[in-house]
Design a protein around this motif. Structure first.
Motif, short mmCIF file in Angstrom:
data_model
loop_
_atom_site.label_atom_id
_atom_site.label_comp_id
_atom_site.label_asym_id
_atom_site.label_seq_id
_atom_site.Cartn_x
_atom_site.Cartn_y
_atom_site.Cartn_z
N ILE A 183 0.85 -1.20 0.00
CA ILE A 183 0.00 0.00 0.00
C ILE A 183 0.88 1.25 0.00
O ILE A 183 0.64 2.19 -0.76
N ASN A 184 1.92 1.23 0.84
CA ASN A 184 2.77 2.43 0.96
C ASN A 184 3.43 2.84 -0.35
O ASN A 184 3.65 4.02 -0.56
N VAL A 185 3.77 1.88 -1.20
CA VAL A 185 4.44 2.26 -2.45
C VAL A 185 3.48 2.28 -3.64
O VAL A 185 3.90 2.54 -4.76
N SER A 186 2.22 2.01 -3.40
CA SER A 186 1.27 2.01 -4.53
C SER A 186 0.92 3.45 -4.91
O SER A 186 1.18 4.38 -4.15
N LYS A 187 0.36 3.59 -6.10
CA LYS A 187 -0.12 4.91 -6.53
C LYS A 187 -1.65 4.92 -6.40
O LYS A 187 -2.28 3.85 -6.38
N SER A 188 -2.21 6.11 -6.38
CA SER A 188 -3.64 6.17 -6.06
C SER A 188 -4.52 5.55 -7.16
O SER A 188 -5.66 5.17 -6.89
N HIS A 189 -3.99 5.40 -8.40
CA HIS A 189 -4.80 4.73 -9.44
C HIS A 189 -4.84 3.22 -9.23
O HIS A 189 -5.56 2.51 -9.92
N GLN A 190 -4.03 2.73 -8.30
CA GLN A 190 -3.99 1.28 -8.07
C GLN A 190 -4.84 0.91 -6.86
O GLN A 190 -4.98 1.68 -5.92
N LYS A 191 -5.36 -0.31 -6.90
CA LYS A 191 -6.11 -0.80 -5.73
C LYS A 191 -5.40 -2.04 -5.20
O LYS A 191 -5.07 -2.96 -5.95
N ILE A 192 -5.16 -2.05 -3.90
CA ILE A 192 -4.47 -3.19 -3.27
C ILE A 192 -5.54 -4.04 -2.57
O ILE A 192 -6.26 -3.55 -1.69
N LEU A 193 -5.64 -5.29 -2.97
CA LEU A 193 -6.62 -6.19 -2.36
C LEU A 193 -5.89 -7.22 -1.51
O LEU A 193 -5.00 -7.92 -1.98
N GLY A 194 -6.28 -7.30 -0.25
CA GLY A 194 -5.68 -8.28 0.66
C GLY A 194 -6.65 -9.41 0.94
O GLY A 194 -7.84 -9.17 1.14
N TRP A 216 -7.11 0.54 -0.53
CA TRP A 216 -6.99 -0.90 -0.27
C TRP A 216 -8.27 -1.43 0.35
O TRP A 216 -9.08 -0.70 0.88
N GLU A 217 -8.37 -2.75 0.29
CA GLU A 217 -9.58 -3.40 0.79
C GLU A 217 -9.22 -4.83 1.16
O GLU A 217 -8.38 -5.45 0.51
N LEU A 218 -9.86 -5.36 2.19
CA LEU A 218 -9.67 -6.77 2.52
C LEU A 218 -10.84 -7.57 1.97
O LEU A 218 -12.00 -7.19 2.14
N ILE A 219 -10.52 -8.66 1.29
CA ILE A 219 -11.55 -9.55 0.74
C ILE A 219 -11.62 -10.75 1.70
O ILE A 219 -10.69 -11.56 1.74
N THR A 220 -12.68 -10.83 2.45
CA THR A 220 -12.70 -11.78 3.58
C THR A 220 -13.49 -13.07 3.28
O THR A 220 -13.83 -13.81 4.19
N ASP A 221 -13.73 -13.34 2.01
CA ASP A 221 -14.57 -14.50 1.67
C ASP A 221 -13.79 -15.79 1.41
O ASP A 221 -14.38 -16.81 1.08
N TYR A 222 -12.47 -15.73 1.52
CA TYR A 222 -11.69 -16.90 1.06
C TYR A 222 -10.72 -17.43 2.11
O TYR A 222 -9.64 -17.90 1.79
N HIS A 223 -11.11 -17.38 3.38
CA HIS A 223 -10.21 -17.94 4.41
C HIS A 223 -10.47 -19.43 4.66
O HIS A 223 -9.75 -20.07 5.40
N PHE A 224 -11.50 -19.97 4.04
CA PHE A 224 -11.81 -21.41 4.17
C PHE A 224 -11.97 -21.85 5.62
O PHE A 224 -11.54 -22.94 6.01
N GLY A 225 -12.58 -20.98 6.44
CA GLY A 225 -12.89 -21.40 7.81
C GLY A 225 -11.86 -20.98 8.83
O GLY A 225 -12.10 -21.09 10.02
N GLY A 226 -10.71 -20.49 8.40
CA GLY A 226 -9.74 -19.99 9.37
C GLY A 226 -8.32 -20.36 9.01
O GLY A 226 -8.06 -20.99 7.98
N TYR A 227 -7.42 -19.97 9.88
CA TYR A 227 -5.99 -20.14 9.64
C TYR A 227 -5.62 -21.61 9.48
O TYR A 227 -5.94 -22.44 10.35
#
Ligand SMILES: *Cc1c(COP(=O)(O)O)cnc(C)c1O
Length: 304
Positions: A183-194, A216-227
């Motif tokens: 995120i820190n080195v990205s430019k504002s036209h870019q989107k960082i998805l975590g 940036w945004e967190l996509i929380t649908d793909y953790h498969f139930g947890g760590y």
């Protein structure tokens, strides 16, 4: 020393064009087999700092299959530090040789202290650290997962000038250090998805400590139930992906990440003609430990 930063290039992936996006993967996993991907990036400036402050010992924390433990043990061996790993789970003390990560870390010279899950939770508490100092003398403390300001600084080096051409940059999230650097080195036209590899909403707060941008945004649908939770669908996906593209993914982080990115491409989440960069943060050392657990669960194994 064998750091293959040259190899950490954008490897173009032939993904079906019917979706009108371009998908690239950055092979940070190729930097080193054990200090791989983001773990190398996160340790780099911490090792420099430890050397500058004249510490001869690194102490850190991790779980039984931790990529971070494997990375710190190897880094200590390659750069001349003693290493101490505080490992979650007292029951593991007499199972070191059955656990590929611990066996490996031990062979690299790491000394372990196994602690109960409840004392492990206290690990950042001053009193606990004092007890450790009494036991092990002075050490440079590398936090769990390796995330601190110096780690984020190292992760800022994952992206280069050419990567400014990407609209989306996607990465797996554990503690949030890696995505913070991106995120820190990205430019504002870019989107960082975590893509968090675990459940819980503390991650946004962690990330916010290190970043000032909000692209940036967190996509929380793909953790498969947890760590470290997996199912057959994920394992099948990892094996198919490897077969098709000859790129191995790990089951804890990058497998879930890539699964999510492809699902989102199929669901037309990304704008038409988007250029998407997925960061392969490594973690492949964890596959054999996971396969041991998959045998017990009677699930298919990950091809090694
Ligand atoms: C540790 C790890 C992560 C998580 O990185 P954070 O900086 O803790 O978010 C992602 N991918 C792999 C392969 C890892 O080993």
């Amino acid at each position: 020393m064998s750091f293959d930063l040259e190899l950490s290039v954008n490897q173009k992936n032939e993904f079906p064009n019917e979706y009108d996006v371009e998908l690239f993967i950055k092979r940070e996993d190729k930097i080193h087999p054990f200090i791989s991907g983001n773990k190398y990036r996160k340790l780099k400036y911490n090792l420099e700092e430890a050397r500058k402050l004249e510490y001869d010992t690194l102490l850190t924390f991790g779980g039984a299959y931790s990529n971070h433990i494997a990375a710190v043990a190897t880094a200590g061996n390659e750069f001349g530090f003693k290493t101490i790993g505080i490992i979650r789970g007292e029951e593991l003390a007499d199972k070191i040789n059955e656990n590929p990560t611990l066996r490996f870390a031990k062979a690299q010279g790491m000394q372990f202290k196994f602690v109960s899950r409840s004392s492990y939770r206290d690990k950042e508490n001053e009193r606990f650290l004092e007890v450790l100092k009494e036991e092990f003398n002075d050490f440079y403390l590398v936090p769990e997962g390796g995330t601190n300001l110096l780690a984020v600084k190292g992760c800022e080096e994952i992206l280069n000038e050419e990567d400014l051409a990407f609209d989306y940059i996607c990465c797996a999230v554990g503690t949030g250090g890696t995505i913070s650097g991106l995120i820190n080195v990205s430019k504002s036209h870019q989107k960082i998805l975590g893509f968090p590899a675990l459940k819980g909403d503390f991650l946004s707060t962690n990330i916010s400590k290190f970043v000032t941008k909000n692209n940036w945004e967190l996509i929380t649908d793909y953790h498969f139930g947890g760590y470290a939770k997996v199912n057959k669908e994920l394992i099948d996906f990892i094996n198919q992906f490897n077969q098709e593209y000859n790129i191995p993914l790990d089951p804890v982080y990058t497998g879930k990440l890539m699964f999510g990115v492809i699902k989102m491409i199929e669901a037309n989440y990304f704008k038409k003609n988007s250029k998407i960069l997925v960061i392969h943060t490594g973690g492949l050392q964890g596959i054999s430990g996971m396969n041991k657990r998959l045998i017990d669960k009677e699930l298919p194994l990950i091809n090694e």
